[in-house]
Every structure is written in C-alpha cells, then in structure tokens.
Design an enzyme around this catalytic site. Structure first.
Site, short mmCIF file in Angstrom:
data_model
loop_
_atom_site.label_atom_id
_atom_site.label_comp_id
_atom_site.label_asym_id
_atom_site.label_seq_id
_atom_site.Cartn_x
_atom_site.Cartn_y
_atom_site.Cartn_z
N VAL A 28 0.83 -1.21 0.00
CA VAL A 28 0.00 0.00 0.00
C VAL A 28 0.86 1.25 0.00
O VAL A 28 0.59 2.21 -0.74
CB VAL A 28 -0.96 0.00 1.21
CG1 VAL A 28 -1.73 1.32 1.31
CG2 VAL A 28 -1.93 -1.16 1.11
N GLU A 30 -4.66 -6.09 -6.03
CA GLU A 30 -3.32 -6.51 -6.44
C GLU A 30 -3.35 -6.92 -7.91
O GLU A 30 -4.24 -7.64 -8.34
CB GLU A 30 -2.84 -7.67 -5.56
CG GLU A 30 -2.55 -7.24 -4.14
CD GLU A 30 -1.81 -8.30 -3.35
OE1 GLU A 30 -0.85 -8.89 -3.91
OE2 GLU A 30 -2.17 -8.54 -2.19
N PHE A 32 -17.31 -11.17 -8.88
CA PHE A 32 -17.04 -11.96 -7.67
C PHE A 32 -18.03 -13.11 -7.49
O PHE A 32 -18.26 -13.56 -6.37
CB PHE A 32 -17.02 -11.07 -6.42
CG PHE A 32 -15.76 -10.25 -6.31
CD1 PHE A 32 -14.69 -10.69 -5.54
CD2 PHE A 32 -15.63 -9.06 -7.00
CE1 PHE A 32 -13.53 -9.95 -5.46
CE2 PHE A 32 -14.47 -8.32 -6.93
CZ PHE A 32 -13.41 -8.77 -6.16
N TYR A 61 -17.56 -15.97 -9.47
CA TYR A 61 -16.90 -17.03 -10.23
C TYR A 61 -16.46 -18.11 -9.25
O TYR A 61 -15.71 -17.84 -8.32
CB TYR A 61 -15.69 -16.48 -11.00
CG TYR A 61 -16.08 -15.62 -12.17
CD1 TYR A 61 -16.19 -16.16 -13.45
CD2 TYR A 61 -16.35 -14.27 -12.00
CE1 TYR A 61 -16.56 -15.38 -14.54
CE2 TYR A 61 -16.72 -13.47 -13.09
CZ TYR A 61 -16.82 -14.03 -14.34
OH TYR A 61 -17.20 -13.26 -15.40
N CYS A 86 -5.74 -9.53 2.28
CA CYS A 86 -6.87 -8.72 2.75
C CYS A 86 -8.07 -9.52 3.22
O CYS A 86 -8.45 -9.45 4.38
CB CYS A 86 -7.29 -7.73 1.65
SG CYS A 86 -6.02 -6.51 1.24
N ARG A 139 0.24 -15.05 0.16
CA ARG A 139 -0.35 -15.06 1.49
C ARG A 139 -1.76 -15.66 1.44
O ARG A 139 -2.61 -15.19 0.68
CB ARG A 139 -0.40 -13.64 2.07
CG ARG A 139 0.96 -13.13 2.51
CD ARG A 139 0.92 -11.69 2.92
NE ARG A 139 0.77 -10.79 1.78
CZ ARG A 139 0.78 -9.46 1.86
NH1 ARG A 139 0.91 -8.88 3.04
NH2 ARG A 139 0.64 -8.72 0.77
#
Length: 452
Positions: free
Chosen positions: A11, A158, A255, A257, A266, A334
């Site tokens: 960020v 990202e 969102f 899928y 996050c 992550r």
C-alpha cells in the site's frame, strides 16, 4: 505540499508512487534498512505491473524519496499516511502495534500542524488510539501542536493497483474537521477531475467501510462456491447458474466465479478482524463466520477431487501445478489456496512440479526444495500424471492442448478456476474435473460429496 508515507510495503509504495506521479513531494519511510537501500537502487520488493517504472521515473525527477529516518521525514510535512501492516493476532484481531508506533513517532517529531491519515486497514475505533498516542508523546515534550486524524482506506486490487489509484471507483475520506477534509480533497483533486467521487464521512464510518467492503466481496465468493458444490451434487452447471443470477442488476456478475477459495493479504484477515470486532461488542456476525468456514473448506475441494480420481492413493503420483499466487498479476502467496493444496499433496506422498509466471521465488520461501520448480509451463508437465490449474493467469487460458496431452502421462486436467470449456475439453479426450460441474459421475462419492 509535502507528504510522508510511513510503511513501504504494498500500500505504501503504490500510494507514494501515485502521489508523486501527479507532482506531489513524497518521502517514504520504512524501518527495514535493506528494503530502503534496495528501493534507492531501483529494486522493488513486490511485483505489481507498472510500479517499478513509476517509482524509478519519479525518483529521477526528485519527487519520490526513500529513507529510514522517520524524524526527518515527519518534520515539516503536511500529511502523514500510516501504511504499515496490521497482521492478525492468534484470535483474529488486527495487531495495531505498528500503527500505534507510527502515531507515537508522529507525536515525537511533528513541529507544526499535521494531518495524520490512517490508510492501513484498521478496526473501528483505531483513530481514537492513534490520537491518544500522539497526545501522549506531545505531552512528554511539554508542547502543544495542533493536529487532525483522518481515515482514508485503500481499495487497491493486487495486479491492478496503479490503475485503481489513478482512476478510483471512489475515494473514501473519514474526517472529523473541515481542515482535514479540505486537505484531503486538495490532495486527491488530480484523481477526481474525471468525475471519480470523494465520499466524506466520519472517521469511524470510514474505518468500518473498508472492512464491510472486503467482507461483502468475500461473502459473494463463498456464496457462489457453496452453490457450486451443491450444483455438482444435484447435476446443475454452475456456469449456467452464475450467468442466470449475474444478469440481475441487484446481484451483478462480479465476484461470483466459482473456484478454490479466496486468499491474499486482505480478505482472510479482514473477515477475521470484523468477526473479532463484533465479538468485542457482544455481536455475533453469523454470516461472516459462515463465509470464513466455507472458504476454509473450499481450499480442500480440488485436492479431494485429485485424491478421489486416483482412488485415494497419491503415493508416487506426479502432479503438475500451473499457478501458485493467490490471484493473477501478483507474486503474493499469502493465504493462497496453493499452500494448502500443495502441502496436502506432499503429505499424501505425491510429487509436485510447479510453474508460475512470477511467484516461483516466493513459493520457494514456503515449500523450499520439497517440490520442483520450472520456468516453462509445458516443461512442468513432462511425465506428470495430471495437471492442476490453481491460478487463472492469462497464459494458461488457451494453451496448446496437443502438447499438454503429449507431455502428460494421461490426459487429466483439474481446473480450479473453471477457465476451460467443459464440452471442448471432453471432446479433445481429456478427463476434465472443475468446480461446480460434475463431469465425471464416478468421482461424486457419497462420503466425499460435501467436499467436491
């Protein structure tokens, strides 16, 4: 105007680079001396398309600098952005020690009115803790300096962070004073000239907005994955269902899928942190608990499909993996589904051959020499018993399937991101196993149906 960015992670670097791109004097601070030395040499610690070139360009113009000297960076600046990490504690709550330390440093070194802005993702009420820490340090100095606190959460994806910052859907500003609001409006003016809105609210609401936004997106992902799992059992096609519901403007097609679960820095930690915030206020966020549980279960789905296909015995089987990062256009691993899938394969005695366009070096930190790494996607297929696609990188979407068939021991593809067409794959002679479509009936065993 001079601004200071404290924290040179994902960020902080994107924020600093983009502000300097529009002519603002920016100084980025980090306690990691090696990171700062590398940045001053033009070595970027993360992979983000376009970021390296932007940083180099603005460093050359003298608008962007990197330092470990926070005392010097704080003095004389107009706005300080707190962009440090807020990793989850064992109980799921956000660890604020780095945020509070920056607040203390602000109180130690500020010499005139300063606006301190929290850009890190922080729980509701953090602004009060930041304000208190600054006041404590000013009191120790026996000095009175006016300052304001604001919240300006980031909404960067990202892989598309530069575009998101330069052309934002919205800019959320939490400010409790007119002076703070006007400063941030002026700072963001270059990014709002094309009509992108600034939404101003109180600080507490801004803090909540960030968590609510990420939790809503995580909810959509877990919902569609839950429906996909049921589709397999009843014989429905999740792609048809997705198209059917996505055409409804109230739902939308983003969102929804199906796949192998969300990851990254996050969604997992923000869902956990919001659940913990609810608990602190004696409120049980039942929906988000279910979202988290479904996502955890979903990360095991593809491994279970592979295990079922090979009749529960993966010992000495060789699995080729395409994609290790949690999403395309990043090397971030992550909470990536690949971590659980690969570790499960290794535990079952399988050999893993992996390829990812940018995340190989990051993968080595997680897996060491327990798996084999390749710089070519087809080379990873040689003598493999199947291919598992874990990340929907563009270069995987239209591969040369003749080469894929030739290199694999048998034509078996496990598609964790549903990037291939079921009918085409079956027509080409592949055993094709994806998410939410039962292409091979025998794999749907009663005892494992809840995980398929």
């Amino acid at each position: 105007m001079k601004i200071t960015i404290v924290g040179s992670g994902y960020v902080g670097l994107v924020t600093g680079a983009c502000f300097s791109e529009v002519g603002i004097d920016v100084e980025c601070v980090d306690v990691d001396r090696n990171k700062i030395e590398n940045l001053n040499k033009g070595i970027i610690p993360i992979y983000e398309p376009g970021l390296g070139e932007m940083i180099t360009r603005n460093m050359d113009k003298g608008r962007l600098r990197f330092t470990t000297n926070i005392a010097k960076a704080v003095k004389g600046c107009d706005v300080i952005f707190i962009c440090v990490g807020t990793p989850p504690d064992e109980d799921g709550s956000a660890d604020l020690k780095y945020v509070i330390q920056v607040a203390r440093d602000c109180g130690k070194y500020m010499d005139d009115y300063t606006l301190v802005v929290t850009k890190s993702t922080v729980p509701v009420g953090t602004s009060l803790k930041v304000k208190s820490a600054i006041k404590e340090e000013l009191k120790k100095r026996n000095i009175s300096i006016e300052f304001d606190i604001a919240s300006n959460p980031e909404f960067l994806k990202e892989g598309a962070a530069i575009e998101d910052f330069l052309k934002p859907d919205r800019i959320v500003v939490g400010a409790d004073s007119t002076r703070a609001e006007e400063l941030l409006r002026n700072l963001y003016k270059p990014f709002t000239l094309n009509g992108h809105p600034i939404i101003v609210m109180d600080v507490v609401s801004a803090e909540m907005t960030k968590y609510a936004a990420n939790s809503m997106l995580a909810t959509k992902i877990s919902f569609i994955n839950d429906i996909a799992n049921l589709c397999e059992i009843v014989g429905a096609d999740i792609n048809n269902v997705r198209n059917g519901i996505g055409s409804d403007g109230r739902i939308g097609n983003k969102f929804i899928y199906p796949g192998i679960g969300y990851g990254g820095s996050c969604f997992p930690k923000d869902v956990q942190a919001l659940i913990k915030t609810g608990k602190e206020y004696n409120y049980d966020l039942q929906v988000l608990k279910a979202v988290e549980a479904v996502n955890k279960k979903q990360k095991a789905v593809l491994y279970n499909k592979i295990l079922n296909y090979f009749n529960g015995d993966l010992k000495d089987k060789t699995i080729a993996i395409w994609g290790l990062s949690f999403k395309p256009q990043t090397d971030d691993m992550r909470e990536a589904p690949s971590l659980e899938i690969v570790n499960s394969l290794l535990k079952a005695g399988a050999n893993v051959k992996a390829y990812d366009p940018v995340a190989i070096n990051e993968a080595k930190h997680h897996f060491g020499d327990s798996i084999s790494y390749y710089s070519d996607q087809y080379e990873a297929l040689i003598d493999a018993d199947c291919l598992a696609v874990l990340t929907e990188w563009s270069e995987f979407k239209i591969p040369n399937f003749k080469i894929v068939q030739k290199l694999l021991n048998s034509p078996v593809v496990f598609d964790g991101r549903n990037i291939y067409d079921k009918s085409e794959m079956l027509k080409m002679g592949f055993d094709y196993i994806c998410i939410g479509i039962n292409t091979i009936k025998s794999l749907l065993k009663p005892e494992l149906s809840s995980a398929c």
